[in-house]
Write a protein that holds these residues in place. Structure first.
Motif, PDB file in Angstrom:
ATOM      1  N   ALA A  50       1.009  -0.979   0.131  1.00 31.64           N
ATOM      2  CA  ALA A  50       0.111  -0.303  -0.067  1.00 31.64           C
ATOM      3  C   ALA A  50       0.883   1.145  -0.137  1.00 31.64           C
ATOM      4  CB  ALA A  50      -1.152   0.444   1.216  1.00 31.64           C
ATOM      5  N   ASP A  51       0.089   2.309  -0.184  1.00 31.99           N
ATOM      6  CA  ASP A  51       0.536   3.599  -0.122  1.00 31.99           C
ATOM      7  C   ASP A  51       1.251   3.815   1.584  1.00 31.99           C
ATOM      8  OD1 ASP A  51       1.599   6.298  -0.592  1.00 31.99           O
ATOM      9  OD2 ASP A  51       0.281   7.185  -0.760  1.00 31.99           O
ATOM     10  N   PRO A  52       2.697   4.301   1.119  1.00 31.75           N
ATOM     11  CA  PRO A  52       2.993   4.876   2.786  1.00 31.75           C
ATOM     12  C   PRO A  52       2.597   5.712   3.685  1.00 31.75           C
ATOM     13  CG  PRO A  52       4.601   4.433   0.930  1.00 31.75           C
ATOM     14  CD  PRO A  52       3.700   4.302   0.128  1.00 31.75           C
ATOM     15  N   LEU A  53       2.551   6.163   2.439  1.00 33.72           N
ATOM     16  CA  LEU A  53       1.992   7.896   3.034  1.00 33.72           C
ATOM     17  C   LEU A  53       0.119   7.477   2.749  1.00 33.72           C
ATOM     18  CD1 LEU A  53       4.091  10.037   1.229  1.00 33.72           C
ATOM     19  CD2 LEU A  53       4.750   9.394   3.444  1.00 33.72           C
ATOM     20  N   ALA A  54      -0.567   6.548   2.406  1.00 30.89           N
ATOM     21  CA  ALA A  54      -1.675   7.079   2.932  1.00 30.89           C
ATOM     22  C   ALA A  54      -1.989   6.447   4.360  1.00 30.89           C
ATOM     23  CB  ALA A  54      -2.639   6.099   2.272  1.00 30.89           C
ATOM     24  N   GLU A  55      -3.826   7.272   4.351  1.00 31.50           N
ATOM     25  CA  GLU A  55      -4.623   7.120   5.624  1.00 31.50           C
ATOM     26  C   GLU A  55      -5.971   6.020   4.529  1.00 31.50           C
ATOM     27  OE1 GLU A  55      -4.687  10.652   7.381  1.00 31.50           O
ATOM     28  OE2 GLU A  55      -3.183  10.477   8.742  1.00 31.50           O
ATOM     29  N   SER A  56      -6.463   5.186   5.914  1.00 31.06           N
ATOM     30  CA  SER A  56      -7.696   4.593   5.728  1.00 31.06           C
ATOM     31  C   SER A  56      -8.884   5.758   5.826  1.00 31.06           C
ATOM     32  CB  SER A  56      -7.585   3.368   7.456  1.00 31.06           C
ATOM     33  OG  SER A  56      -7.893   4.598   8.507  1.00 31.06           O
ATOM     34  N   LYS A  57      -9.859   5.486   4.981  1.00 31.93           N
ATOM     35  CA  LYS A  57     -10.586   5.640   4.817  1.00 31.93           C
ATOM     36  C   LYS A  57     -11.877   5.265   4.622  1.00 31.93           C
ATOM     37  CE  LYS A  57      -9.087   8.584   1.641  1.00 31.93           C
ATOM     38  NZ  LYS A  57      -8.568   9.224  -0.446  1.00 31.93           N
ATOM     39  N   GLY A  58     -12.699   5.783   5.397  1.00 31.51           N
ATOM     40  CA  GLY A  58     -14.610   4.966   5.088  1.00 31.51           C
ATOM     41  C   GLY A  58     -15.130   4.407   6.085  1.00 31.51           C
TER      42      GLY A  58
END
Length: 985
Positions: free
Chosen positions: A721-729
């Motif tokens: 996964a993108d290491p800079l991403a965050e969870s959403k939803g």
């Protein structure tokens, strides 16, 4: 030639019609040719008595063996025809008793000549029906006794002349010698068949025997016994006397052929088995010190003849019969090729019919302690155990079948019991029995075989009803009934007072399962057969306590008690589980409903596939009311399925080789379903990482498809996964690393956290990059980089067993490719070898064991085999990718096929792996602690011996030691010496 008033030829009732008249004439002509070259005595006898010619045509035309005996000495044959056969046997016995020679070769010749004449007398008297079967078998046995006694006298005199022993009576060396020859089986009962071995057990009494060197008495009597075997059994130009079989002695694989009496008594008192009790029914001092032998049998009587009705013995004795029927050809009643002794409806069933009832009742009724089958059949009628009609049927069948057996053996003097495979061959036997041919003989035979099988089956059908008579079994009141205590001791319980107190507690309703009146009624019915089932495990007290533990945890007992009363097979299986594998019994305590699965007809035939397991687990999850309920259901499902695999192993419906795959399939199913469940639940709380994917990687035993009942799960979780991403939803956003770290922790809890339904698996994530010091979840990129630049050789060795078992297919393929890329890295051969040796030394130092039973860690054990496979895959895999396999045995086969492993070494490694894996499966299934042979339940011991194809644990231990030595030699040859020395870095 003068003729006896009771001459054999004058009393002949049956004259065999030879099937091939031409061959019969040729056989007689051959004998007469020999006669004419001598004194013509036979021809003269035939002229005086024309009927003798008809008799000989039938006999010689049917039996090449009897033709040879006749041709050896035609004059002897003439004397036999014109003499009383009983007087000839008496004369032969008297001559044998008076043999005086110091020449062993001369003794052997004389005894063989005696046997030749006796064989001819007995065959002619039997075939002509001058004698009935019991007269023939008694004559054979008396000749066997006489010749054996002559050999013993000769051997003792020779030893005395050499100064090796002092005899109590020079004129009668056997008397007071302390050297005992027990005739067993048919020999003991005066029932020897025509070409029988003589079954002997040889003892010596130290209080009577006077060897010159008492400290060497065992070796001395072993040497003497070997001389007896030679005198009796060695084939010379004159044939042999009787073949001897000494294997009925205590523990024949580990004891000398002559045993001190005190050692024998100690064995029978502490370790004697029910089949040995049955064998001793017919035991009789046949030669040597007869008085000492009789005293020994009197001393042994309490072992053979139990005071109380002994139904517990029957299952054990009957199991021998079931094993006999398992052999090819014994499963149905036939004619051609049918085994008259061991087959359905055969002689052995009649003997078992009598002996089992003797074992049951002989302890109380001394009249039932006789040796002879027919006499004991009569006594069983007189004592009220057998109906007169059954006795008459079995007597008729026994006489008929023993006659058939003799004729089978008379043809070529072979110890055979099966009818010929062809109709023509069977027809010869039919003619020898006095029938016209195949058809009428087959009809008469089948009629008797059917009758025997019918009576035999009825005997064992009635056994459950008889069990209520197994001595006193009184559990009322507060005090112990002395008779009940005695009965329990006789049954094999070491702590009978614990048993009685516990059962009284059941009847007092101290457990929830026994509080209802109906439950206690069913339990009263169950108790006698339950105790016998437990006693049959030979770990009776442990099995009983396991059953008590089971019912103490049941909320209700009526259903289980009723089930066990109506299903004796299930009760016996339950007892076997409790006696052999107490760990498995704990599952029944928690999950009594697992017993339902054991009643399904298909249970022992089919092992569920992964698809079937997945479907059944999915159905469980569909019914779950919550995430927590699903985790409980997973534990119930996993524990029950592990239990069922274990039962299949114990009963042999799954081989130990297949067990590793069965446990692995179960674990993969649970992990895959739980991973999906965890991901869904985690997404509900925390949302998802856009474009992210995760996979579960199996390592260790799970990766290698070699799991056992006690295996933990070696796992890794890899994600991308993108290491800079965050969870959403859903919920508060969390970073990628936090997301997959927490997801992994949630998976670990789902698999290993104890809930109200217990544990599922222990989980180990230490094989991930950097071990416990690294992140619990690892990105695929970090994993790839670590494997390329930082991983130790041992980590790549562990990686040879890695495979993806859960996660999206596309990402799983990427993970597999990354693992393969890491393994394909070219390596410095010397550094690889040094690293592998260094790791092996470290493990041996930290975890090594000197016990051959520690088959994983011991030098030459499973670790050596795994290291060989891993070393060779890493060494040659980069150039030959097809070598890689997560299963060591498959890898070894591929390495052999590719020429990187010698075929002999590969075979030894594969065989050792099968042995180690099989033993490991059973030990992990049955015991929680380290395996100690002395403490092993009998049921477990038998299973281990089956895996190792060994007669006893000492032989199996020796096999393990030899195997481990061989595997360490192969390891040294392939990888190097495992010894402390400086290692290149």
């Amino acid at each position: 030639m003068p003729s006896d008033a009771n001459a054999l030829i004058d009393r002949a009732k049956v004259f065999i019609q030879p099937l091939d008249a031409g061959r019969a004439e040729e056989a007689l002509a051959r004998v007469l040719e020999k006669d004419s070259a001598a004194d013509g005595a036979l021809a003269a006898a035939l002229r005086e008595r024309p009927s003798a010619r008809d008799l000989l045509l039938g006999v010689l035309g049917s039996s090449p063996y009897l033709t040879d005996l006749a041709a050896r000495d035609p004059a002897r044959l003439a004397r036999i025809l014109t003499s009383d056969p009983a007087q000839r046997i008496e004369a032969l016995i008297a001559e044998t008793q008076n043999v005086e020679t110091q020449d062993e070769a001369e003794l052997m010749r004389l005894l063989r000549i005696t046997k030749q004449e006796a064989a001819l007398v007995i065959a002619l008297a039997d075939l002509a029906k001058v004698w009935d079967m019991p007269e023939a078998t008694r004559a054979l046995t008396r000749i066997a006794d006489a010749t054996l006694s002559a050999a013993v006298r000769f051997t003792l005199r020779a030893a005395a002349l050499a100064g090796k022993i002092e005899l109590a009576d020079q004129r009668d060396p056997e008397r007071g010698s302390g050297w005992i020859f027990l005739g067993m089986g048919k020999g003991g009962a005066y029932e020897l068949n025509y070409s029988s071995d003589i079954d002997l057990i040889v003892f010596f009494d130290r209080s009577r025997a006077r060897p010159a060197d008492p400290s060497e008495d065992v070796d001395f009597f072993v040497r003497l016994t070997k001389r007896i075997v030679k005198i009796m059994s060695e084939r010379t130009a004159d044939g042999y006397v009787f073949r001897t079989d000494l294997r009925l002695r205590p523990d024949p694989g580990a004891t000398p052929i002559a045993i001190p009496l005190e050692a024998a008594l100690s064995y029978y008192e502490s370790m004697g088995q029910n089949w040995e009790r049955a064998a001793y029914i017919k035991a009789r001092p046949a030669a040597g010190d007869i008085f000492a032998g009789e005293q020994f049998l009197q001393e042994l009587a309490p072992f053979v003849w139990r005071k109380y009705f002994d139904f517990a013995a029957i299952a054990d004795v009957h199991s021998i019969k079931r094993q006999i029927h398992a052999h090819k050809g014994h499963g149905k009643i036939a004619v051609a090729g049918h085994n008259i002794k061991l087959g359905r409806g055969g002689i052995r069933e009649i003997e078992f019919f009598v002996q089992t009832q003797q074992l049951i009742t002989g302890g109380r009724d001394r009249r039932l302690r006789g040796r002879e089958t027919l006499a004991m059949l009569d006594q069983l009628v007189e004592s009220g155990w057998v109906a007169p009609q059954a006795r008459d049927d079995l007597r008729d069948a026994y006489l008929f079948l023993r006659d058939v057996e003799h004729r089978i053996q008379m043809i070529a003097d072979e110890q055979k019991h099966a009818l010929p495979e062809t109709e023509e061959g069977v027809a010869v036997i039919g003619r020898m029995m006095g029938f016209a041919g195949y058809a009428d003989f087959a009809e008469a035979l089948l009629k008797r075989l059917d009758v025997v099988q019918s009576h035999y089956a009825k005997l064992f059908e009635s056994a459950p009803q008889l069990t209520s008579s197994a001595g006193n079994l009184v559990f009322t009141g507060d005090d112990d009934d002395p008779g009940t205590i005695e009965t329990l001791v006789d049954m094999g319980f070491a702590n009978p007072k614990t048993v009685t107190a516990t059962i009284r507690g059941w009847h007092f309703g101290r457990y929830a399962a026994t509080r209802s009146t109906v439950a206690r009624e069913r339990l009263t019915e169950l108790t006698p057969i339950l105790l016998e089932a437990m006693a049959a495990t030979e770990n009776a007290d442990a099995a009983f306590l396991a059953f008590d533990k089971l019912i103490s945890k049941l909320p209700a007992g009526v259903q289980l008690f009723s089930l066990l009363v109506s299903q004796p097979r299930l009760l016996n299986l339950l007892a076997a589980i409790m006696g052999a594998a107490p760990k498995l019994a704990e599952t029944i305590s928690r999950r009594p409903r697992v017993l339902d699965a054991l009643l399904e007809p298909a249970f022992f035939e089919n092992v569920p596939s992964q698809a079937e397991l997945d479907l059944r687990l999915a159905e469980q999850f569909l019914e779950a009311r919550s995430y927590e309920d699903a985790l409980d259901r997973a534990r119930i499902f996993g524990q029950e399925r592990k239990f069922l695999i274990g039962v299949r192993i114990l009963t042999g419906s799954v081989s130990v080789a297949e067990a590793g795959f069965a446990y692995t399939r179960l674990a993969e199913t649970l992990i895959s379903r739980l991973f999906t469940l965890v991901c869904d639940e985690f997404a509900r709380i925390h949302g998802t990482i856009e474009g992210g994917a995760a996979a579960v990687v199996a390592m260790g035993k799970l990766g290698g498809r070699e799991m056992t009942a006690a295996s933990d799960l070696d796992l890794m979780l890899l994600y991308d996964a993108d290491p800079l991403a965050e969870s959403k939803g859903a919920g508060r956003p969390i970073s990628t690393q936090q997301y997959y770290g927490r997801l992994t922790q949630r998976l670990i809890s789902a698999l290993s956290a104890p809930t109200a339904e217990g544990l599922l698996y222990e989980v180990d994530f230490r094989l991930r990059p950097s071990g416990n010091s690294g992140p619990i979840a690892v990105s695929l990129a970090a994993f790839s980089d670590y494997q390329a630049h930082e991983a130790w050789t041992w980590e790549h060795m562990a990686l040879t067993r890695a495979r993806v078992i859960a996660g999206p297919e596309a990402f799983a393929n990427r993970v597999e490719a990354t693992i393969r890329a890491a393994l394909m890295t070219p390596r410095d051969p010397q550094k690889l070898k040094d690293d592998v040796l260094s790791m092996r030394r470290r493990i041996e130092k930290e975890k090594g064991s000197g016990s051959p039973w520690e088959v994983k860690q011991v030098p030459g054990g499973l670790v050596d085999i795994e290291f060989i496979a891993q070393y060779l895959m890493l060494r040659h895999g980069p150039q030959h990718p097809e070598l890689f396999s997560t299963t060591a045995t498959v890898a070894l086969e591929q390495l052999k096929d590719a020429g990187f492993l010698d075929s002999g070494a590969a075979g030894a490694l594969a065989e050792a792996s099968r042995l180690y894996q099989g033993l490991t499966q059973l030990m992990r299934l049955a015991v929680s602690e380290a395996f100690r042979p002395a403490d092993a339940p009998r049921g477990l011991t038998e299973l281990l011996l089956r895996v190792g194809d060994a007669p006893d644990l000492s032989n199996l231990e020796a096999l393990l030691a030899d195997t481990q030595k061989r595997i360490r030699e192969i390891f040294t040859s392939v990888v190097g010496e495992v010894a402390e020395r400086p290692v290149s870095v």
